[in-house]
Structures are given as structure tokens and as C-alpha cells.
Design an enzyme around this catalytic site. Structure first.
Site, PDB file in Angstrom:
ATOM      1  N   LYS A   1      44.633  24.588  40.004  1.00  0.00           N
ATOM      2  CA  LYS A   1      43.632  25.675  39.887  1.00  0.00           C
ATOM      3  C   LYS A   1      42.252  25.092  39.584  1.00  0.00           C
ATOM      4  CE  LYS A   1      43.072  30.156  37.678  1.00  0.00           C
ATOM      5  NZ  LYS A   1      42.949  30.879  38.942  1.00  0.00           N
TER       6      LYS A   1
ATOM      7  N   CYS B   1      33.023  30.184  44.350  1.00  0.00           N
ATOM      8  CA  CYS B   1      33.626  31.199  43.473  1.00  0.00           C
ATOM      9  C   CYS B   1      32.681  32.392  43.322  1.00  0.00           C
ATOM     10  CB  CYS B   1      33.940  30.616  42.104  1.00  0.00           C
ATOM     11  SG  CYS B   1      34.629  31.876  41.016  1.00  0.00           S
TER      12      CYS B   1
HETATM   13  C1  DHB Z   1      38.160  32.515  40.878  1.00  0.00           C
HETATM   14  C2  DHB Z   1      38.023  33.088  42.115  1.00  0.00           C
HETATM   15  C3  DHB Z   1      37.790  32.314  43.198  1.00  0.00           C
HETATM   16  O1  DHB Z   1      37.660  32.832  44.437  1.00  0.00           O
HETATM   17  C4  DHB Z   1      37.704  30.945  43.050  1.00  0.00           C
HETATM   18  O2  DHB Z   1      37.468  30.195  44.110  1.00  0.00           O
HETATM   19  C5  DHB Z   1      37.850  30.372  41.820  1.00  0.00           C
HETATM   20  C6  DHB Z   1      38.082  31.164  40.728  1.00  0.00           C
HETATM   21  C7  DHB Z   1      38.375  33.357  39.688  1.00  0.00           C
HETATM   22  O3  DHB Z   1      37.877  34.482  39.637  1.00  0.00           O
HETATM   23  O4  DHB Z   1      39.003  32.881  38.745  1.00  0.00           O
END
Ligand code: DHB
Length: 383
Positions: A45, A139
Site C-alpha cells: 500500500k 492520489c
Molecule cells: C488513496 C487513494 C488512492 O487513489 C491512492 O492512490 C492512494 C491512497 C487513499 O485514499 O488512501
């Protein structure tokens, strides 16, 4: 047997399908399940410098028809140290089938360039075997922070600064969807200037700035960020295909393209390969179905390649054909065959039932006229 093997940034992958950073990738027990599946790699992640909880709940939503999902998680994660710790990597790789291993990769999504540099420094000096880092420039859910890769001055500055550091670790970029092909070309041109550093791009992240509204509560389904969230799932697949196709056409050949967005079947993977992806990531489907989706999708991909007479995914990558009358006719014929000729039969059946209906109506009218005549209804009042 057909081969699903590919390379990503020169790194061999046993299958061209692996997990997207995001769902079910936040800790070693979830990642071990990815390791145990047919996923060709394991991607953790997106990390920030320190661990954080992310946005308030509820922060995710799936549409009732399963065609769209949304998240506004705000990067909940265990912090970069956790993802590069040898114990995390060992626990993750313990999931691999006995005697086998697969590449373990990390994703970083710093709140600032300095944060990203600090994480890259750590990864670069870590004794852990991390062959690739995905820098998330896309993000949409950090409140008050715009999507980095939509700001081309910032994108250039970030790539220039990272290049000056001469990190040895290979770098991929997670990109947002570009909805205007001119913007996509601008992004591709900038990335090409750094082709000696950028090994791959992953297109696309979620489509940001989406909103789902609950008709019962008359409010957004998602609580954080006024309900605004990143859209994912099958609804974004066509945007993803277009971005992959155009990135492949416009990026230097040395930069691989990884397809991501709405993939949930072997056929979906096949389409992304045709558009030029050397590998694909699965996010929302993994979120909904769990890590066994990688086994199912790989099995389906093998079947479709076999049926089409391909022996390897390498024979398919980038082989999208231009539209042609012959191709369209082939597609219509295949559809007819698939429905057992019922497409045509339906037409005939509909045709004959329409004819029968017409006869029936004529008959009813004739009977009505005869009856009316018999009971004198048809006589004019003057008769
Ligand atoms: C999150 C969402 C995303 O699209 C990403 O690339 C990384 C993190 C999130 O909201 O945590």
C-alpha cells in the site's frame, strides 16, 4: 500450456497480473495472501513517512450494480519503515508456494517532495531486496492536496529533483487518468525527458473528484471530503484502456506501461495487453473478491489465449488492430455463433410473431364488422 510470463522494468514476473497498491495491501498478512496466489508480484500500500489512520469512516462505497466503487481513505498505512522492514517482507513472502518467491515492491505517496525523498533515501539504503518503487503521483484523496501529476510544473520539478539523487532503485510512476488527450501528451513528453530514471508508468489511478449520493439519506455515501472520492471498478475501465493505449504510443519504448483500472476478468487483461500493457494491476476486484481473484483471472487469461491460438502474452502486447469492416464482420459472426444463431432466430421469431399478431388483428376487425353488421350497428341513423 500458454505462458503468462512477462517482464516489468526488466524484472521477470511469472504472471502479468498483480495487485494494485491500495486494497488488501496494508499489512504483511494481507500481502501474504497475494503472495500465495498467482499474482506475479506483490505491491504494498502507498506509504507515507509515518503511519496514519486516514480519513474518517465511512470512506468507501460500492454501487449496487457492482460497476463502480469509490474510496476516500486518505492514505491509511503503517508508514514506510514498516513496508521495508525485513520482518514485513519475510512474513509476506512466507505466503509464496514452497521453494518459490516473487518480487516485493513498495509504493510511496509522500505529502511533500521532501517526504518522497526521505522515503526514497530509506528504500535506497535499506538492505531489503526491493527491486521497484512505485511513486504515487495521483492520489486524489488527501484533503487540500491536488493531484500532483495534473500540475505539470510540479511533475517536472519532482522528476528533476529525484533524478539528481541518482537512486539505484528502479522507479515506476502511478499516474492519474488524463481525460484530455492533449494533457496526456504533455505528461508523456515530460516523463520521456526522464526515461533513464522512469522504468514504468501505471495508468490509471482512480478518477478523482467523484460523488455518490444516497437517495434515502439525501447525503453523500462517503463522509470525508464532503463525499468526494476516487472512482474505480468497471466504470473506469474504458478510460484506463485509452490512457494505456496512448501512453504506450507516446512513451519511450524503454518505459513499460502497466494497465490498471476496472480489471476483473481474463478478457479484461487481454484488452489491456492489446493496448500495450506489459502487465496489469488489479485493485477494486481484489478488494471485493480477495486474493483468489488472481488465480481466477490468470486461469481465464490462459483460456482466452489458448482459444485464440496465442502461446504467450508476449504475442499480444501492443497488438491492437485498427478498426476494419472485416474485423467487425468477424465479431458479428462470433456473436451469432455464441448465441447459437439465436440472434438471427430471435429476429425470425420476432418477425413471425409480428406477422401472427397482424393476422390476429385483421381477423378480430373482420369479426367485429360481421357482428356489427348482423346486429345492425353499422346502419346509418338515416337508414
Ligand atoms: C488513496 C487513494 C488512492 O487513489 C491512492 O492512490 C492512494 C491512497 C487513499 O485514499 O488512501
Amino acid at each position: 500450456m500458454v505462458s503468462l510470463e512477462t517482464t516489468l522494468a526488466g524484472i521477470p514476473l511469472k504472471t502479468c497480473v498483480y495487485n494494485a497498491s491500495g486494497p488488501r495491501s496494508g499489512n504483511s498478512s494481507a500481502l501474504a495472501k497475494v503472495a500465495a496466489s498467482r499474482s506475479g508480484a506483490i505491491l504494498a500500500k502507498s506509504a507515507t513517512v509515518s503511519s496514519q489512520n486516514g480519513n474518517p469512516q465511512p470512506r468507501t462505497w460500492h454501487s449496487p450494480d457492482d460497476k463502480a466503487s469509490m474510496n476516500s481513505e486518505g492514505l491509511p498505512n503503517n508508514g514506510i519503515d514498516y513496508y521495508i522492514e525485513s520482518s514485513t517482507i519475510e512474513e509476506t513472502l512466507a505466503g509464496c508456494k514452497e521453494g518459490s518467491t516473487k518480487p516485493y515492491m513498495v509504493s510511496i505517496s509522500g505529502k511533500t517532495l521532501d517526504d518522497n525523498l526521505a522515503m526514497l533515501d530509506k528504500i535506497n539504503t535499506s538492505p531489503a531486496n526491493i527491486p521497484l518503487v512505485e511513486l504515487n503521483l495521483a492520489c486524489p484523496n488527501v484533503i487540500g492536496k491536488p493531484i500532483i501529476a495534473y500540475d505539470f510544473d510540479q511533475l517536472k520539478m519532482i522528476l528533476k529533483t529525484i533524478q539528481s539523487k541518482k537512486y539505484k532503485v528502479k522507479l515506476g510512476l502511478k499516474l492519474p487518468p488524463y481525460l484530455d488527450s492533449k494533457h496526456l501528451s504533455q505528461a508523456a513528453a515530460i516523463i520521456n525527458e526522464y526515461s533513464s530514471m522512469v522504468s514504468y508508468v501505471a495508468s490509471i489511478n482512480t478518477i478523482g473528484n467523484a460523488l455518490s449520493v444516497d437517495p434515502v439519506s439525501e447525503a453523500p455515501f462517503i463522509s470525508s471530503n464532503n463525499g468526494l472520492a476516487g472512482l474505480s471498478g468497471p466504470a473506469v475501465k474504458y478510460t484506463a484502456l485509452a490512457n494505456v493505449r496512448q501512453m504506450r504510443e507516446q512513451l519511450d519504448k524503454s518505459i513499460d506501461v502497466v494497465g490498471v483500472g476496472g480489471i476483473e476478468s481474463g478478457t479484461d487483461v487481454f484488452l489491456f495487453l492489446l493496448c500495450g500493457a506489459t502487465a496489469v494491476q488489479v485493485g477494486t476486484c481484489h478488494w471485493k473478491e480477495g486474493a483468489t481473484c488472481f488465480d481466477r483471472i490468470c486461469n481465464e487469461l490462459e483460456t482466452i489465449l489458448q482459444e485464440k491460438g496465442y502461446s504467450s502474452v508476449q504475442d499480444v502486447i501492443g497488438q491492437l488492430k485498427p478498426w476494419s469492416k472485416e474485423g467487425a464482420a468477424k465479431s458479428r459472426a462470433a456473436k451469432k455463433l455464441e448465441t447459437g444463431g439465436s440472434a438471427g432466430a430471435t429476429k425470425t421469431a420476432n418477425g413471425s410473431s409480428d406477422f401472427a399478431k397482424m393476422l390476429n388483428n385483421i381477423l378480430l376487425v373482420v369479426i367485429a364488422i360481421l357482428l356489427a353488421d348482423k346486429f345492425g350497428v353499422l346502419q346509418s341513423p338515416t337508414e
